[in-house]
Scaffold this motif. Structure first.
Motif, PDB file in Angstrom:
ATOM      1  N   ARG A 127      -3.309  39.455 -14.883  1.00 53.08           N
ATOM      2  CA  ARG A 127      -2.732  39.497 -13.530  1.00 53.08           C
ATOM      3  C   ARG A 127      -1.589  40.492 -13.439  1.00 53.08           C
ATOM      4  NH1 ARG A 127      -2.114  33.261 -12.136  1.00 53.08           N
ATOM      5  NH2 ARG A 127       0.006  34.057 -11.983  1.00 53.08           N
ATOM      6  N   LEU A 128      -0.994  40.891 -14.555  1.00 60.88           N
ATOM      7  CA  LEU A 128       0.106  41.867 -14.526  1.00 60.88           C
ATOM      8  C   LEU A 128      -0.412  43.301 -14.428  1.00 60.88           C
ATOM      9  CD1 LEU A 128       2.490  40.332 -17.197  1.00 60.88           C
ATOM     10  CD2 LEU A 128       2.721  40.274 -14.713  1.00 60.88           C
ATOM     11  N   ALA A 129      -1.503  43.584 -15.107  1.00 61.73           N
ATOM     12  CA  ALA A 129      -2.134  44.907 -15.065  1.00 61.73           C
ATOM     13  C   ALA A 129      -3.601  44.664 -14.705  1.00 61.73           C
ATOM     14  CB  ALA A 129      -2.001  45.611 -16.407  1.00 61.73           C
ATOM     15  N   PRO A 130      -3.914  44.627 -13.423  1.00 56.64           N
ATOM     16  CA  PRO A 130      -5.247  44.231 -12.968  1.00 56.64           C
ATOM     17  C   PRO A 130      -6.377  45.031 -13.619  1.00 56.64           C
ATOM     18  CG  PRO A 130      -3.756  44.433 -11.111  1.00 56.64           C
ATOM     19  CD  PRO A 130      -3.037  44.969 -12.309  1.00 56.64           C
ATOM     20  N   TYR A 131      -7.454  44.340 -13.880  1.00 59.82           N
ATOM     21  CA  TYR A 131      -8.616  44.952 -14.530  1.00 59.82           C
ATOM     22  C   TYR A 131      -9.168  46.113 -13.705  1.00 59.82           C
ATOM     23  CZ  TYR A 131     -12.978  45.344 -17.063  1.00 59.82           C
ATOM     24  OH  TYR A 131     -14.038  45.816 -17.802  1.00 59.82           O
ATOM     25  N   SER A 132      -9.055  46.030 -12.399  1.00 64.84           N
ATOM     26  CA  SER A 132      -9.549  47.118 -11.543  1.00 64.84           C
ATOM     27  C   SER A 132      -8.831  48.430 -11.856  1.00 64.84           C
ATOM     28  CB  SER A 132      -9.368  46.770 -10.062  1.00 64.84           C
ATOM     29  OG  SER A 132      -7.993  46.549  -9.765  1.00 64.84           O
ATOM     30  N   ARG A 133      -7.580  48.356 -12.280  1.00 61.53           N
ATOM     31  CA  ARG A 133      -6.837  49.568 -12.664  1.00 61.53           C
ATOM     32  C   ARG A 133      -7.373  50.154 -13.969  1.00 61.53           C
ATOM     33  NH1 ARG A 133      -3.285  51.563  -8.741  1.00 61.53           N
ATOM     34  NH2 ARG A 133      -2.741  49.769  -7.479  1.00 61.53           N
ATOM     35  N   ALA A 134      -7.793  49.285 -14.871  1.00 56.81           N
ATOM     36  CA  ALA A 134      -8.369  49.759 -16.135  1.00 56.81           C
ATOM     37  C   ALA A 134      -9.661  50.522 -15.869  1.00 56.81           C
ATOM     38  CB  ALA A 134      -8.622  48.582 -17.073  1.00 56.81           C
ATOM     39  N   ILE A 135     -10.443  50.034 -14.934  1.00 55.40           N
ATOM     40  CA  ILE A 135     -11.680  50.740 -14.564  1.00 55.40           C
ATOM     41  C   ILE A 135     -11.338  52.109 -13.984  1.00 55.40           C
ATOM     42  CG2 ILE A 135     -13.663  50.713 -13.007  1.00 55.40           C
ATOM     43  CD1 ILE A 135     -13.621  47.619 -13.319  1.00 55.40           C
ATOM     44  N   LEU A 136     -10.329  52.160 -13.142  1.00 55.25           N
ATOM     45  CA  LEU A 136      -9.890  53.433 -12.549  1.00 55.25           C
ATOM     46  C   LEU A 136      -9.407  54.404 -13.622  1.00 55.25           C
ATOM     47  CD1 LEU A 136      -9.294  54.963  -9.878  1.00 55.25           C
ATOM     48  CD2 LEU A 136      -7.019  53.930  -9.956  1.00 55.25           C
ATOM     49  N   ILE A 137      -8.640  53.903 -14.584  1.00 55.75           N
ATOM     50  CA  ILE A 137      -8.161  54.748 -15.677  1.00 55.75           C
ATOM     51  C   ILE A 137      -9.335  55.326 -16.449  1.00 55.75           C
ATOM     52  CG2 ILE A 137      -6.992  54.686 -17.927  1.00 55.75           C
ATOM     53  CD1 ILE A 137      -5.023  52.674 -16.613  1.00 55.75           C
ATOM     54  N   GLU A 138     -10.310  54.477 -16.767  1.00 54.27           N
ATOM     55  CA  GLU A 138     -11.480  54.958 -17.507  1.00 54.27           C
ATOM     56  C   GLU A 138     -12.219  56.048 -16.730  1.00 54.27           C
ATOM     57  OE1 GLU A 138     -15.363  53.153 -19.757  1.00 54.27           O
ATOM     58  OE2 GLU A 138     -14.868  52.361 -17.794  1.00 54.27           O
ATOM     59  N   GLN A 139     -12.316  55.885 -15.440  1.00 57.92           N
ATOM     60  CA  GLN A 139     -13.033  56.851 -14.605  1.00 57.92           C
ATOM     61  C   GLN A 139     -12.287  58.174 -14.469  1.00 57.92           C
ATOM     62  OE1 GLN A 139     -13.445  54.615 -10.993  1.00 57.92           O
ATOM     63  NE2 GLN A 139     -15.316  53.587 -11.684  1.00 57.92           N
ATOM     64  N   ARG A 140     -10.969  58.136 -14.518  1.00 56.56           N
ATOM     65  CA  ARG A 140     -10.177  59.333 -14.213  1.00 56.56           C
ATOM     66  C   ARG A 140      -9.666  60.101 -15.420  1.00 56.56           C
ATOM     67  NH1 ARG A 140      -7.086  58.110  -8.655  1.00 56.56           N
ATOM     68  NH2 ARG A 140      -8.937  57.623  -7.463  1.00 56.56           N
ATOM     69  N   ILE A 141      -9.677  59.487 -16.592  1.00 52.89           N
ATOM     70  CA  ILE A 141      -9.221  60.196 -17.785  1.00 52.89           C
ATOM     71  C   ILE A 141     -10.442  60.650 -18.574  1.00 52.89           C
ATOM     72  CG2 ILE A 141      -7.980  60.020 -19.979  1.00 52.89           C
ATOM     73  CD1 ILE A 141      -6.074  58.086 -18.673  1.00 52.89           C
ATOM     74  N   PRO A 142     -10.576  61.941 -18.807  1.00 53.55           N
ATOM     75  CA  PRO A 142     -11.730  62.433 -19.563  1.00 53.55           C
ATOM     76  C   PRO A 142     -11.813  61.773 -20.943  1.00 53.55           C
ATOM     77  CG  PRO A 142     -10.506  64.253 -18.594  1.00 53.55           C
ATOM     78  CD  PRO A 142      -9.675  63.016 -18.391  1.00 53.55           C
ATOM     79  N   ASP A 143     -13.005  61.412 -21.335  1.00 53.00           N
ATOM     80  CA  ASP A 143     -13.291  60.828 -22.646  1.00 53.00           C
ATOM     81  C   ASP A 143     -12.637  59.465 -22.865  1.00 53.00           C
ATOM     82  OD1 ASP A 143     -14.818  63.083 -23.387  1.00 53.00           O
ATOM     83  OD2 ASP A 143     -12.988  64.126 -23.962  1.00 53.00           O
ATOM     84  N   ALA A 144     -12.237  58.798 -21.796  1.00 51.79           N
ATOM     85  CA  ALA A 144     -11.650  57.464 -21.953  1.00 51.79           C
ATOM     86  C   ALA A 144     -12.756  56.440 -22.183  1.00 51.79           C
ATOM     87  CB  ALA A 144     -10.858  57.085 -20.716  1.00 51.79           C
ATOM     88  N   ARG A 145     -12.393  55.395 -22.915  1.00 49.60           N
ATOM     89  CA  ARG A 145     -13.342  54.308 -23.175  1.00 49.60           C
ATOM     90  C   ARG A 145     -12.633  52.987 -22.899  1.00 49.60           C
ATOM     91  NH1 ARG A 145     -15.910  52.908 -28.999  1.00 49.60           N
ATOM     92  NH2 ARG A 145     -13.711  52.713 -29.495  1.00 49.60           N
ATOM     93  N   LEU A 146     -13.221  52.181 -22.029  1.00 50.64           N
ATOM     94  CA  LEU A 146     -12.678  50.885 -21.684  1.00 50.64           C
ATOM     95  C   LEU A 146     -13.365  49.814 -22.522  1.00 50.64           C
ATOM     96  CD1 LEU A 146     -11.031  48.933 -19.917  1.00 50.64           C
ATOM     97  CD2 LEU A 146     -12.878  49.068 -18.225  1.00 50.64           C
ATOM     98  N   ARG A 147     -12.544  49.011 -23.194  1.00 42.86           N
ATOM     99  CA  ARG A 147     -13.054  47.866 -23.950  1.00 42.86           C
ATOM    100  C   ARG A 147     -12.435  46.629 -23.326  1.00 42.86           C
ATOM    101  NH1 ARG A 147     -13.341  49.122 -30.345  1.00 42.86           N
ATOM    102  NH2 ARG A 147     -15.583  49.209 -30.220  1.00 42.86           N
ATOM    103  N   SER A 148     -13.288  45.672 -22.972  1.00 39.56           N
ATOM    104  CA  SER A 148     -12.849  44.510 -22.215  1.00 39.56           C
ATOM    105  C   SER A 148     -13.003  43.233 -23.014  1.00 39.56           C
ATOM    106  CB  SER A 148     -13.686  44.376 -20.940  1.00 39.56           C
ATOM    107  OG  SER A 148     -13.687  45.581 -20.225  1.00 39.56           O
ATOM    108  N   ILE A 149     -12.088  42.315 -22.740  1.00 34.28           N
ATOM    109  CA  ILE A 149     -12.190  40.970 -23.286  1.00 34.28           C
ATOM    110  C   ILE A 149     -12.303  40.026 -22.098  1.00 34.28           C
ATOM    111  CG2 ILE A 149     -11.039  39.132 -24.554  1.00 34.28           C
ATOM    112  CD1 ILE A 149      -9.842  41.237 -26.358  1.00 34.28           C
ATOM    113  N   GLU A 150     -13.468  39.435 -21.943  1.00 35.59           N
ATOM    114  CA  GLU A 150     -13.729  38.531 -20.825  1.00 35.59           C
ATOM    115  C   GLU A 150     -12.749  37.364 -20.863  1.00 35.59           C
ATOM    116  OE1 GLU A 150     -15.279  37.541 -17.343  1.00 35.59           O
ATOM    117  OE2 GLU A 150     -16.040  39.246 -18.493  1.00 35.59           O
TER     118      GLU A 150
END
Length: 80
Positions: free
Chosen positions: A30-53
């Motif tokens: 809730r402090l750093a919303p998951y939707s922002r992580a998706i945005l970061i992955e989309q906007r930074i070249p070669d970024a990889r998002l790893r998630s913990i459900e």
């Protein structure tokens, strides 16, 4: 916002090998919303998002074994 996000190479032991950007995020943070992580992955070249459900903000405390494994895998890329 995309102009503010820039890829910065990681330097380990004097190596100039580009390691990419790894984003580790809990889906219930809730402090750093998951939707922002998706945005970061989309906007930074070669970024990889790893998630913990269900992971919250302190994922390294909640899931230390998983995070330690991901960090080791990331650092192994530098030795190649």
């Amino acid at each position: 916002m995309s102009s503010q996000l820039r890829s910065v190479p990681h330097y380990l032991t004097g190596s100039r090998q580009w390691l990419g950007q790894q984003v580790d995020r809990g889906t219930a943070d809730r402090l750093a919303p998951y939707s922002r992580a998706i945005l970061i992955e989309q906007r930074i070249p070669d970024a990889r998002l790893r998630s913990i459900e269900g992971g919250r903000h302190p994922i390294a405390l909640e899931f230390p074994d998983t995070i330690a494994l991901w960090v080791r895998e990331f650092l192994e890329m530098a030795s190649r």
